[in-house]
Design a protein around this motif. Structure first.
Motif, mmCIF file in Angstrom:
data_model
loop_
_atom_site.group_PDB
_atom_site.id
_atom_site.type_symbol
_atom_site.label_atom_id
_atom_site.label_comp_id
_atom_site.label_asym_id
_atom_site.label_seq_id
_atom_site.Cartn_x
_atom_site.Cartn_y
_atom_site.Cartn_z
ATOM 1 N N UNK A 1 0.990 -1.377 0.149
ATOM 2 C CA UNK A 1 -0.054 -0.148 -0.426
ATOM 3 C C UNK A 1 0.980 1.562 0.069
ATOM 4 N N UNK A 2 1.541 1.574 0.265
ATOM 5 C CA UNK A 2 2.743 2.527 0.743
ATOM 6 C C UNK A 2 3.465 2.603 -0.333
ATOM 7 N N UNK A 3 4.175 1.297 -1.259
ATOM 8 C CA UNK A 3 4.960 1.717 -2.449
ATOM 9 C C UNK A 3 3.655 2.196 -3.266
ATOM 10 N N UNK A 4 2.577 1.558 -3.529
ATOM 11 C CA UNK A 4 1.222 2.382 -4.281
ATOM 12 C C UNK A 4 1.301 4.000 -3.944
ATOM 13 N N UNK A 5 1.268 4.490 -2.806
ATOM 14 C CA UNK A 5 1.292 5.684 -2.299
ATOM 15 C C UNK A 5 2.183 6.298 -2.979
ATOM 16 N N UNK A 6 2.869 6.045 -2.737
ATOM 17 C CA UNK A 6 4.398 6.886 -3.140
ATOM 18 C C UNK A 6 5.161 6.308 -4.437
ATOM 19 N N UNK A 7 4.603 5.745 -5.484
ATOM 20 C CA UNK A 7 4.730 5.764 -6.573
ATOM 21 C C UNK A 7 3.692 6.187 -7.968
ATOM 22 N N UNK A 8 2.266 6.782 -7.183
ATOM 23 C CA UNK A 8 0.973 6.961 -7.757
ATOM 24 C C UNK A 8 1.243 5.489 -9.297
ATOM 25 N N UNK A 9 1.430 3.917 -8.265
ATOM 26 C CA UNK A 9 0.639 3.228 -8.960
ATOM 27 C C UNK A 9 -0.370 2.713 -8.429
ATOM 28 N N UNK A 10 -1.405 1.737 -9.119
ATOM 29 C CA UNK A 10 -2.166 1.313 -8.409
ATOM 30 C C UNK A 10 -1.766 -0.029 -7.843
ATOM 31 N N UNK A 11 -2.878 -0.887 -6.625
ATOM 32 C CA UNK A 11 -2.394 -1.223 -5.865
ATOM 33 C C UNK A 11 -1.634 -2.694 -6.483
ATOM 34 N N UNK A 12 -3.383 -3.335 -7.495
ATOM 35 C CA UNK A 12 -3.027 -4.316 -8.333
ATOM 36 C C UNK A 12 -1.635 -4.386 -8.913
ATOM 37 N N UNK A 13 -1.438 -3.289 -9.496
ATOM 38 C CA UNK A 13 0.015 -3.082 -10.983
ATOM 39 C C UNK A 13 1.343 -3.513 -10.058
ATOM 40 N N UNK A 14 1.048 -3.147 -8.499
ATOM 41 C CA UNK A 14 2.478 -3.098 -7.467
ATOM 42 C C UNK A 14 2.206 -4.395 -6.992
ATOM 43 N N UNK A 15 0.933 -5.439 -6.758
ATOM 44 C CA UNK A 15 0.886 -6.746 -6.154
ATOM 45 C C UNK A 15 1.494 -7.534 -7.780
ATOM 46 N N UNK A 16 1.046 -7.177 -8.951
ATOM 47 C CA UNK A 16 1.865 -8.123 -10.267
ATOM 48 C C UNK A 16 2.747 -7.719 -10.091
ATOM 49 N N UNK A 17 4.436 -6.456 -10.366
ATOM 50 C CA UNK A 17 5.522 -6.063 -10.052
ATOM 51 C C UNK A 17 5.852 -7.312 -8.757
ATOM 52 N N UNK A 18 5.110 -7.604 -7.546
ATOM 53 C CA UNK A 18 5.866 -7.841 -7.186
ATOM 54 C C UNK A 18 5.745 -9.663 -6.741
ATOM 55 N N UNK A 19 4.620 -10.222 -8.089
ATOM 56 C CA UNK A 19 4.436 -11.517 -8.211
ATOM 57 C C UNK A 19 5.256 -11.187 -9.257
ATOM 58 N N UNK A 20 6.070 -10.420 -10.433
ATOM 59 C CA UNK A 20 6.381 -11.271 -11.843
ATOM 60 C C UNK A 20 7.779 -10.586 -11.034
ATOM 61 N N UNK A 21 8.948 -9.420 -9.860
ATOM 62 C CA UNK A 21 10.011 -9.983 -9.855
ATOM 63 C C UNK A 21 11.013 -10.744 -9.513
ATOM 64 N N UNK A 22 12.569 -10.563 -9.710
ATOM 65 C CA UNK A 22 13.153 -11.741 -9.879
ATOM 66 C C UNK A 22 13.520 -12.505 -8.152
ATOM 67 N N UNK A 23 13.643 -13.381 -8.348
ATOM 68 C CA UNK A 23 13.733 -14.057 -7.152
ATOM 69 C C UNK A 23 15.290 -14.037 -6.282
#
Length: 275
Positions: free
Chosen positions: A253-275
């Motif tokens: 939620x804080x990353x979404x607020x800080x970047x202006x991306x939607x929460x769904x976009x942040x969740x998708x990035x989190x799922x797809x980020x390299x391990x």
């Protein structure tokens, strides 16, 4: 280089680009067909094989709004003397002429054609016509006519909804072959149909028409720049979000607020980020 020299160079570039435009190019098509019943009537008469079809109204770049979901912008929306509605779409990209897009355009036309309280039978007959640069269906035919039908008998359902694809690469001496030839011409003198010749010459050769098209090209350049800027900003926001995600100490939620991306976009990035 001085400001005057820069402007002169831009004008020369625009004129050179204008000379290469064809009717299969969306922006040139839109201007040539804007409020021009003769051009639209010619296309519909040939494509639908209805020589008596009489177009009474033409609008281009019609925005059809959907308040809850995706809206659409129709290249051409025309009406004939019998009240039938025609959406003509120009597509150079195969991807832009997807079958579900044709379905969606058809449904959006229906939604906006029936007023509250009217019976469903009041819906007019509608046609969605895609003119594509390539043979997107791939069967080598000039025109592909798509209709709902009863599966077992093949008999048409007859709901008044029609979808057609016109193969822009088709060439022969038939009316549609000549029409598609005209849509691919850069020089109006090479065209077959006089109504298209006159319209293309106006925008390519007359002082008034050239001024209109240079304004269109300038608007396209501005839009491309703005889209590039927006794309760059969005890329930067995603890169920032990924860096914050890697820290593992900040909530989504804080990353979404800080970047202006939607929460769904942040969740998708989190799922797809390299391990």
């Amino acid at each position: 280089m001085t400001v005057t020299e820069t402007m002169d160079q831009k004008q020369q570039e625009d004129l050179a680009r204008l000379r290469q435009l064809r009717l299969i190019d969306d922006d040139f098509f839109s201007k040539c067909f804007d409020n021009d019943t003769a051009c639209v009537q010619l296309v519909l008469q040939i494509v639908l094989d209805k020589p008596d079809l009489n177009v009474v109204d033409v609008r281009t770049q019609v925005f059809v709004e959907n308040l809850l979901n995706r809206s659409v912008r129709l290249d051409v929306l025309a009406t004939d003397s019998e009240g039938r509605k025609f959406n003509i779409e120009i597509q150079r990209s195969d991807k832009g002429a997807g079958r579900k897009r044709a379905r969606y355009n058809s449904s959006m036309m229906d939604v906006n054609l029936l007023e509250k309280g009217n019976d469903f039978e009041a819906l007019p007959e509608t046609y969605v016509i895609f003119i594509t640069e390539n043979d997107v269906i791939g069967l080598g035919e000039a025109i592909y006519e798509i209709e709902r039908c009863f599966v077992k008998s093949g008999k048409r359902f007859g709901d008044g909804s029609h979808i057609l694809y016109v193969n822009g690469s088709y060439r022969d001496d038939s009316p549609v072959g000549k029409l598609m030839h005209d849509f691919s011409c850069t020089d109006p003198s090479d065209m077959c149909y006089n109504v298209l010749v006159d319209r293309a010459r106006f925008f390519k050769e007359s002082k008034e028409g050239i001024a209109v098209m240079c304004k269109v090209l300038d608007d396209m350049r501005r839009q491309s720049y703005q889209e590039g800027m927006a794309e760059g900003k969005n890329k930067n926001r995603k890169e920032t979000a990924l860096n914050l995600l890697k820290l593992g100490t900040i909530s989504l939620d804080d990353i979404s607020f800080a970047t202006g991306l939607s929460l769904d976009e942040v969740k998708k990035l989190n799922e797809d980020k390299p391990a």
